[in-house]
Design a protein around this motif. Structure first.
Motif, short mmCIF file in Angstrom:
data_model
loop_
_atom_site.label_atom_id
_atom_site.label_comp_id
_atom_site.label_asym_id
_atom_site.label_seq_id
_atom_site.Cartn_x
_atom_site.Cartn_y
_atom_site.Cartn_z
N THR A 94 -6.65 7.73 4.93
CA THR A 94 -6.07 7.96 3.60
C THR A 94 -6.67 9.22 2.98
OG1 THR A 94 -7.70 6.63 2.40
CG2 THR A 94 -5.75 5.49 3.27
N GLY A 95 -7.32 10.03 3.79
CA GLY A 95 -7.85 11.31 3.36
C GLY A 95 -7.64 12.35 4.45
N ARG A 96 -7.63 13.60 4.06
CA ARG A 96 -7.42 14.70 5.00
C ARG A 96 -8.51 15.73 4.76
NH1 ARG A 96 -1.88 16.10 3.88
NH2 ARG A 96 -2.74 16.90 1.94
N ALA A 97 -9.20 16.16 5.82
CA ALA A 97 -10.26 17.15 5.67
C ALA A 97 -9.73 18.40 5.00
CB ALA A 97 -10.86 17.49 7.03
N GLU A 98 -10.48 18.94 4.04
CA GLU A 98 -10.03 20.11 3.29
C GLU A 98 -11.07 21.23 3.40
OE1 GLU A 98 -8.09 22.66 2.03
OE2 GLU A 98 -6.96 20.82 1.60
N TYR A 99 -10.58 22.46 3.50
CA TYR A 99 -11.45 23.61 3.72
C TYR A 99 -11.28 24.70 2.67
CZ TYR A 99 -12.09 21.37 8.23
OH TYR A 99 -12.38 20.46 9.22
N GLN A 141 -4.41 9.33 -2.15
CA GLN A 141 -4.16 8.42 -3.26
C GLN A 141 -3.61 7.06 -2.83
OE1 GLN A 141 -3.24 9.98 -7.31
NE2 GLN A 141 -1.23 9.12 -6.89
N PRO A 142 -4.38 6.31 -2.04
CA PRO A 142 -3.92 4.95 -1.73
C PRO A 142 -3.95 4.07 -2.98
CG PRO A 142 -6.17 5.27 -0.97
CD PRO A 142 -5.68 6.61 -1.44
N ILE A 143 -2.86 3.39 -3.23
CA ILE A 143 -2.75 2.46 -4.36
C ILE A 143 -2.23 1.15 -3.80
CG2 ILE A 143 -1.57 1.97 -6.55
CD1 ILE A 143 -1.39 5.00 -6.98
N ILE A 144 -2.86 0.07 -4.23
CA ILE A 144 -2.47 -1.25 -3.74
C ILE A 144 -1.92 -2.07 -4.90
CG2 ILE A 144 -3.26 -3.35 -2.60
CD1 ILE A 144 -5.40 -1.75 -1.23
N THR A 145 -0.74 -2.63 -4.68
CA THR A 145 -0.11 -3.45 -5.71
C THR A 145 0.25 -4.82 -5.13
OG1 THR A 145 2.05 -2.50 -5.17
CG2 THR A 145 0.86 -1.52 -7.02
N SER A 146 0.31 -5.78 -6.00
CA SER A 146 0.81 -7.10 -5.64
C SER A 146 2.29 -6.99 -5.27
CB SER A 146 0.64 -8.06 -6.82
OG SER A 146 1.45 -9.19 -6.68
N ALA A 147 2.75 -7.89 -4.43
CA ALA A 147 4.17 -7.91 -4.07
C ALA A 147 5.04 -8.22 -5.28
CB ALA A 147 4.40 -8.95 -2.97
N VAL A 153 0.85 -1.19 0.00
CA VAL A 153 0.00 0.00 0.00
C VAL A 153 0.89 1.24 0.00
CG1 VAL A 153 -1.78 1.29 1.22
CG2 VAL A 153 -1.80 -1.22 1.28
N THR A 154 0.68 2.12 -0.97
CA THR A 154 1.40 3.38 -1.02
C THR A 154 0.40 4.54 -1.01
OG1 THR A 154 1.48 3.39 -3.45
CG2 THR A 154 3.36 2.43 -2.27
N THR A 155 0.79 5.66 -0.45
CA THR A 155 0.01 6.89 -0.49
C THR A 155 0.96 8.04 -0.79
OG1 THR A 155 0.28 7.26 1.89
CG2 THR A 155 -1.71 6.07 1.19
#
Length: 526
Positions: free
Chosen positions: A326-331, A499-505, A279-281
């Motif tokens: 994986t998110g941040r409140a935005e104003y 932007q969480p992205i999940i990849t196989s090992a 998992v990368t962000t």
């Protein structure tokens, strides 16, 4: 057990059937260096001049190139560095009006035709010059934020092009590297052979990958360009598969049918990480999930109603409970990943009682609003959160859902007055992005200010910002414009998606950069 885990039990057989679609097993493909990407939505057309959206640019970015590029091989930078693309260098005149590009020698399009100054001029004429026989009206509508600055394009010599602007714009280069309308280089021979409409089935560029096939709704396939001018791609192929249903994407990933997913179900991320998936962000992605408020809607013409909507939505809860960190409140409307972003800026904090008071002052009771939303691989979990919050203050919201590409067209065309709100996840690595969604002259059909917001004071500040060569002073101007936009309650910024992205090992070398698309040429699959 989460909803997605439960739902997966019931959709397992369906997922297996849907994923079979005439593809070889992922394990076999991986031995040949093929990356299979499960995408949350289908892409738009693959003509870069006449298309929009990140999901599309994630494909076209691999096929086409511009004169300048962003370096997407570094994750730990606030904004991607500008680097040479099809131009080896460029100079900007002291008055900021003339950009002279020295082009790269020896580059060929995928059809074997040469890239040179004539090809560059052809491309600019196609998406900009209405007097040229090469002009394509649809393309200009998409690339207007970039082309409206251009006064002339001239061939200086076979490998040099000069673009003259109508006025200085120190954001102009980066404006040409964004997702909604992409002024990238298309083979002139291909356009002449297949026509403006036919090029979507024959997308021919100069990039590290070349187009193989597209089965609408099923897959798009690209393969390594062995004649590429730069470092050759490491992968043999990339297969993009639109898998809109979240449970189907997760099933396919766990079964080894795909190697990568974007927009993963948030409540599945930690479990997949525990199972060995990577998992990368990226905290600097120039990306805001936000709501356009329609200034043509009778109820929303009252600023008290717009402010009440902003105050009624619990952004912090949305970021923590739905996005699961994986998110941040935005104003505000200046996105992370730009040099003008202020992480400490706050506009409307969560205050449902204050929202009720404003609605009462406005004489609003039992308000019913239409909220248009897209199908984009996340279900309606965010939208139902918003619907619930607004219901608590006396606003009844009807959700109207559309397939992604259909939705993009409706969104870009502007809301009719009976629609109060629509949503988009968007942003750019240039702060001038807010021009596109907030200027008076960006209202449809002149642009994609979908809610028709207009404040001449904001436009004046945005004009000043692009004329400012000093980035510190430009930052101050953009932040002032942002404050006014939010004082007007013109939008509802919700969450910065990390932007969480999940990849196989098995996937090696993938970089999650501070951008919304990726350089797949550096990736390998074991």
């Amino acid at each position: 057990m989460s909803f997605h885990q439960t739902f997966r039990r019931f959709t397992f057989a369906l997922a297996l059937s849907a994923s079979a679609i005439a593809l070889a097993p992922a394990a076999a493909l991986a031995q040949g260096g093929t990356l299979i990407w499960g995408m949350p939505a289908e892409t738009d057309t693959l003509d870069p001049h006449a298309t929009g959206g990140w999901s599309t640019y994630q494909v076209t970015y691999q096929i086409f190139e511009g004169l300048v590029k962003e370096d997407l091989t570094k994750a730990d930078v606030p904004t991607p560095e500008l680097i040479p693309g099809l131009a080896t260098s460029w100079t900007i005149s002291p008055d900021g009006l003339q950009y002279t590009f020295t082009l790269r020698e020896g580059v060929k399009f995928h059809d074997g035709t040469p890239f040179d100054a004539a090809a560059v001029k052809f491309n600019f004429e196609r998406f900009w010059d209405e007097s040229s026989p090469n002009f394509y009206k649809k393309a200009k509508a998409f690339v207007i934020a970039y082309t409206k600055w251009i006064k002339s394009v001239e061939v200086v010599d076979p490998m040099t092009v000069r673009v003259t602007l109508k006025a200085p714009n120190y954001q102009w280069l980066r404006q040409g590297l964004q997702s909604y309308g992409q002024p990238l280089m298309v083979s002139p021979a291909a356009v002449k052979k297949y026509g403006n409409e036919g090029i979507v089935a024959h997308p021919i560029g100069t990039g590290p990958f070349k187009f193989v096939e597209r089965d609408q709704g099923v897959k798009t396939v690209i393969e390594r360009n062995d004649d590429y001018w730069g470092n050759k791609a490491k992968l043999d192929k990339v297969i993009f598969r639109p898998l809109q249903d979240p449970a189907t994407r997760i099933n396919a990933l766990e079964n080894g049918e795909i190697h990568m997913i974007t927009t993963p179900p948030w409540d599945e991320i930690e479990r997949l990480k525990d199972e060995g998936f990577v998992v990368t962000t990226n905290k600097n992605v120039p990306y805001i999930n936000f709501i356009h408020l329609n200034f043509k809607n009778p109820a929303l013409k009252d600023i008290r109603v717009r402010k009440a909507i902003n105050m009624a939505i619990d952004r912090e809860g949305l970021a923590n409970e739905i996005y699961r960190g994986t998110g941040r409140a935005e104003y505000g409307m200046l996105s992370p990943g730009t040099d003008a972003y202020d992480p400490n800026f706050k506009s409307f904090t969560y205050d449902p009682e204050g929202a009720k008071k404003l609605l009462a002052e406005a004489g609003v009771k039992d308000l019913k609003l239409v909220f248009e939303i897209p199908q984009y691989g996340t279900g309606e979990i965010v939208e139902t959160w918003i619907q619930r919050d607004l219901k608590k203050v006396g606003i009844d919201v009807e959700l109207r859902k559309y397939e992604w590409v259909t939705y993009l067209g409706k969104w870009a065309g502007g809301m009719p007055e009976d629609v109060a709100m629509n949503e988009i996840g968007w942003g750019m690595s240039t702060p001038s992005w807010i021009d596109i969604v907030s200027r008076c002259d960006s209202a449809p059909p002149g642009g994609i200010n979908s809610g028709y917001y207009c404040n001449p004071e904001v436009d004046k500040l945005l004009d000043q910002a692009i004329l400012e060569r000093d980035p510190v002073k430009a930052k101050e101007i953009y932040q002032k414009a942002n404050r006014i936009i939010m004082d007007d309650a013109a939008f509802v910024p919700l969450v910065d998606d990390l932007q969480p992205i999940i990849t196989s090992a098995k996937v090696k070398g993938f970089v999650n950069p501070p951008e919304d698309w990726y350089d797949l040429s550096v990736v390998t699959v074991e």
